[in-house]
Scaffold this active site. Sequence first.
Site, PDB file in Angstrom:
ATOM      1  N   LYS A 482       0.832  -1.204   0.000  1.00 25.56           N
ATOM      2  CA  LYS A 482       0.000   0.000   0.000  1.00 25.56           C
ATOM      3  C   LYS A 482       0.869   1.257   0.000  1.00 25.56           C
ATOM      4  O   LYS A 482       2.065   1.179   0.311  1.00 25.56           O
ATOM      5  CB  LYS A 482      -0.912  -0.015   1.230  1.00 25.56           C
ATOM      6  CG  LYS A 482      -0.140  -0.053   2.539  1.00 25.56           C
ATOM      7  CD  LYS A 482      -1.038  -0.377   3.715  1.00 25.56           C
ATOM      8  CE  LYS A 482      -0.238  -0.313   5.000  1.00 25.56           C
ATOM      9  NZ  LYS A 482      -0.945  -0.901   6.124  1.00 25.56           N
ATOM     10  N   ARG A 580     -10.797   0.365  14.391  1.00 22.95           N
ATOM     11  CA  ARG A 580     -10.621   1.166  13.186  1.00 22.95           C
ATOM     12  C   ARG A 580     -11.654   0.689  12.175  1.00 22.95           C
ATOM     13  O   ARG A 580     -12.632   1.366  11.936  1.00 22.95           O
ATOM     14  CB  ARG A 580      -9.185   0.995  12.669  1.00 22.95           C
ATOM     15  CG  ARG A 580      -8.802   1.902  11.544  1.00 22.95           C
ATOM     16  CD  ARG A 580      -7.297   1.867  11.265  1.00 22.95           C
ATOM     17  NE  ARG A 580      -6.849   0.593  10.688  1.00 22.95           N
ATOM     18  CZ  ARG A 580      -5.616   0.377  10.225  1.00 22.95           C
ATOM     19  NH1 ARG A 580      -4.702   1.331  10.288  1.00 22.95           N
ATOM     20  NH2 ARG A 580      -5.282  -0.774   9.722  1.00 22.95           N
ATOM     21  N   TYR A 708      15.461  31.805   5.296  1.00 21.38           N
ATOM     22  CA  TYR A 708      14.292  32.553   5.759  1.00 21.38           C
ATOM     23  C   TYR A 708      14.379  32.825   7.258  1.00 21.38           C
ATOM     24  O   TYR A 708      14.754  31.943   8.040  1.00 21.38           O
ATOM     25  CB  TYR A 708      13.018  31.747   5.522  1.00 21.38           C
ATOM     26  CG  TYR A 708      12.584  31.702   4.079  1.00 21.38           C
ATOM     27  CD1 TYR A 708      12.295  32.866   3.367  1.00 21.38           C
ATOM     28  CD2 TYR A 708      12.440  30.479   3.432  1.00 21.38           C
ATOM     29  CE1 TYR A 708      11.875  32.806   2.044  1.00 21.38           C
ATOM     30  CE2 TYR A 708      12.017  30.413   2.110  1.00 21.38           C
ATOM     31  CZ  TYR A 708      11.741  31.581   1.422  1.00 21.38           C
ATOM     32  OH  TYR A 708      11.332  31.514   0.126  1.00 21.38           O
ATOM     33  N   MET A 757      10.974  25.271   0.694  1.00 22.93           N
ATOM     34  CA  MET A 757      10.089  24.367  -0.038  1.00 22.93           C
ATOM     35  C   MET A 757      10.887  23.386  -0.897  1.00 22.93           C
ATOM     36  O   MET A 757      10.618  22.199  -0.910  1.00 22.93           O
ATOM     37  CB  MET A 757       9.116  25.174  -0.917  1.00 22.93           C
ATOM     38  CG  MET A 757       8.054  24.310  -1.564  1.00 22.93           C
ATOM     39  SD  MET A 757       7.006  25.222  -2.697  1.00 22.93           S
ATOM     40  CE  MET A 757       6.060  26.248  -1.581  1.00 22.93           C
TER      41      MET A 757
HETATM   42  C1  LIG Z   1      -0.264  -1.715   6.933  1.00 24.34           C
HETATM   43  C2  LIG Z   1      -0.890  -2.937   7.395  1.00 24.34           C
HETATM   44  C3  LIG Z   1      -0.122  -4.071   7.657  1.00 24.34           C
HETATM   45  C4  LIG Z   1       1.387  -4.085   7.646  1.00 24.34           C
HETATM   46  O1  LIG Z   1       1.877  -3.496   8.821  1.00 24.34           O
HETATM   47  P1  LIG Z   1       3.449  -3.361   9.122  1.00 24.34           P
HETATM   48  O2  LIG Z   1       3.529  -2.872  10.493  1.00 24.34           O
HETATM   49  O3  LIG Z   1       3.954  -2.390   8.128  1.00 24.34           O
HETATM   50  O4  LIG Z   1       4.011  -4.708   8.918  1.00 24.34           O
HETATM   51  C5  LIG Z   1      -0.786  -5.234   7.964  1.00 24.34           C
HETATM   52  N1  LIG Z   1      -2.136  -5.267   8.032  1.00 24.34           N
HETATM   53  C6  LIG Z   1      -2.911  -4.189   7.815  1.00 24.34           C
HETATM   54  C7  LIG Z   1      -4.374  -4.295   7.922  1.00 24.34           C
HETATM   55  C8  LIG Z   1      -2.311  -2.974   7.502  1.00 24.34           C
HETATM   56  O5  LIG Z   1      -3.059  -1.896   7.288  1.00 24.34           O
END
Ligand SMILES: *Cc1c(COP(=O)(O)O)cnc(C)c1O
Length: 813
Positions: A482, A580, A708, A757
């Site tokens: 992801k 969540r 800055y 920036m």
């Molecule tokens: C991101 C995520 C993981 C992986 O977690 P890590 O700590 O990066 O290994 C596993 N399961 C779900 C549902 C996640 O959102």
Amino acid sequence: MALSIQKIVQILHAKWFGINDATIDNISIDSRSLQNGSQTLFFALVGPNNDAHVYISALIEKGVQNFVVTHIPENLENNANFLVVANTLDSLQLFAAYYRNLFDFPVIGLTGSNGKTIVKEWLNFLLSPDYNIIRSPKSYNSQVGVPLSIVAINEKHNLGIFEAGISTRNEMEKLETIIRPTIGILTNIGSAHDEGFTGIGEKIKEKLKLFQNAKILIYHKDKTIDAFIDSKLKTFSWSFKDEGADVFITKKLDFDQTLLKIRHQKTEFEIKIPFQDEASIENALQCMMALLYFSYDAKTIKDRIGLLFPVEMRLKLKNGINNTTLIDDSYSSDFQSLKIALDFLESQKQYKKKTLILSDIFQSGLSNEDLYSKVSHLIVSNKIDRVIGIGETISAFKNKFPNCVTFKNTESCIAAIHELNFSNETILIKGARTFHFEKIVAALEEKTHETVLEINLNAISHNLNFYKSKLKPATKMMAMVKAFGYGSGGFEIAKLLEHHKVDYLGVAFADEGISLKTAGIHLPIMVLNPENTSFSAIIQHQLEPEIYSMKGLNAFLKIAEQKKLNHFPIHIKLDTGMHRLGFEEENLEELIATLKENKLVTVKSILSHMATSDDLNHRDFALSQIDLFEKLSSKLMRELRIKPIRHILNTSGISNFPDAQYDMVRLGIGLYGVSNDVREQKYLENVGTLKSIISQIRTIDAEESVGYGRRFVADKTTKIATIPIGYADGISRHWGNGVGFVTINNQKATIVGSICMDMLMVDVSEINCNEGDQVIIFGESPTVIYMAEQLQTIPYEILTSISQRVKRMFYRE
Ligand SMILES: *Cc1c(COP(=O)(O)O)cnc(C)c1O
């Protein structure tokens, strides 16, 4: 190589289950290679986490006929020739040792902690005018790499240069029997790989085993190794301190080069090398010693050593103009490294069409006719769509290649680059140094900023294997890609994971999954946060949604009904305490009622996510989540009469709750080289290095300010370097004003003033550097872990903050 299969059966003391006679002319361990064919002998290696036996049936379909195996995979007897042995790696080594003994010419063996590959490449350059050299390609120096290097020897070679690398005891003897060096060179001994040894003495002794049958050992006498050298071994030593060494050297730094005065027996002469750092000087002197040993005269030594160059050992993947991908291997062109580069091209191609830009090939040991016939065969078997040949010799053999245009030299190719109409293709650029193909790369490279995030694909493989080694054999692996692979790159990493046969990929949103599927990823992909509006697209692209609420389930079922789906895979998320996403205990009855006897969808897996897998202070809470997961998932399985894949562990969970692996784990951050546990961190390899350059250097006086708001005021004369990376690239402003640093020429440069920036400024008063020099923003130092600590955040945030305008470049060592 042309050996009958019966001969090889004898050499390996193998059990033979064959269907026909065969002649072997090629050894392979890589199932992806398109060079595998009917005359290939494939060794099915078995590692702690990988077993190449799984690739055999696909290889048979592709026409491979000969296999060295520990067992014949089910249903494949009588489909190919099988040589059954106890251990396939031992057999590969045994075969290489036999093969080595068919040849009798000087062989230089190199080992040491650092410098092996550079000394090998330099020796090759220095000696190639006079010898047909076979050398290890790239850094092929391991228990597998050495045998593969050796089996490439042919009748025309008359000098070998091979490197040997070890990480623990008892490895060197094996490499010695395969390389059988007649001339030994011990390169720099450092602290690399110390874990495998009880101390420096043991490490040196182990390394010296490479030379137990050598006629001579070349070594640096100032490195306190005399005591370990076998008194029967003849040596040829050099020193800056000890006039009793065979060669005594004095050095003087001079502008951008180093002057070295060499005293050997009665002769004395001077050489200049175009480097100033200690490592390069030491490596160059090892090479000089070999030339002396080969009785070269002072003038030749001086001329050739003066031309030494920095060695680039990596294959780099870059974005090119008009939707092209470039594989930059513009520093060497020998047959072995061409084979490796073509395999890399196949494993990384993003476009169907494959183009090769190739220069003349030198020192193959073969006649040009034979050489270019072999190259042609290689190119045809790799299904290269077009070849652009550069150089007089390759031009003469133009009609051996498919769809080939040629140019006399690099300049005329560059002049014609627009007529070549590069677009939507992957281009391998491979040429000898003298052709300066870096100019072609520059002409074809997409123009972007000087800042790049370099991603080490080998490190990802290493980290994956590290976590795989913690799993029970049946546990499946979902790799989380992801957020653009935690900022590291989407497609390239997914492609690598696909090769490693992970079972699933996980993405956050449908569009991430869609772009992977359309780029050609075939692995099943779970979408963690599917929005109801994306369900149609999810179905169309065969993605698999995580369903976490009745609302989502009903919406999905409605579309499933319209599309008349049949058992479409979905994943049920349970909330066990993270709060969540997910079904809670009280929703289960309704969930069960809806799914019972429903044929539109199939529950492929049941999952939950832990809130505290990384924090042992909350161990009880974590265990309560696992308990609840057990209870709720069991209820679902019982009442729906299903046996789905169950999974709850992320990276830290894999390390801290090995009993809760269930059927699959979800590996995220660990893959990208970060552990939440300091003890585990040392087993991981760094994946991403964010690099930029120095745009400008100026000197300011005391009381003058930088940036800055004048947040930095110099208290003395200060040298300031400006670097073109800023908060818009993802570097937090909190990292400025003396908190953070970058690394320039191996030294820390503190960030002064506020980060802008697109730029930041650092203090380089104490650093020897120039405009254009490379700057490391993060990587080995500072690490993202250190940055995260200082910035009071977590490495995940730093990695995923790097803006998409920063180009990603992928490489393999
Ligand atoms: C991101 C995520 C993981 C992986 O977690 P890590 O700590 O990066 O290994 C596993 N399961 C779900 C549902 C996640 O959102």
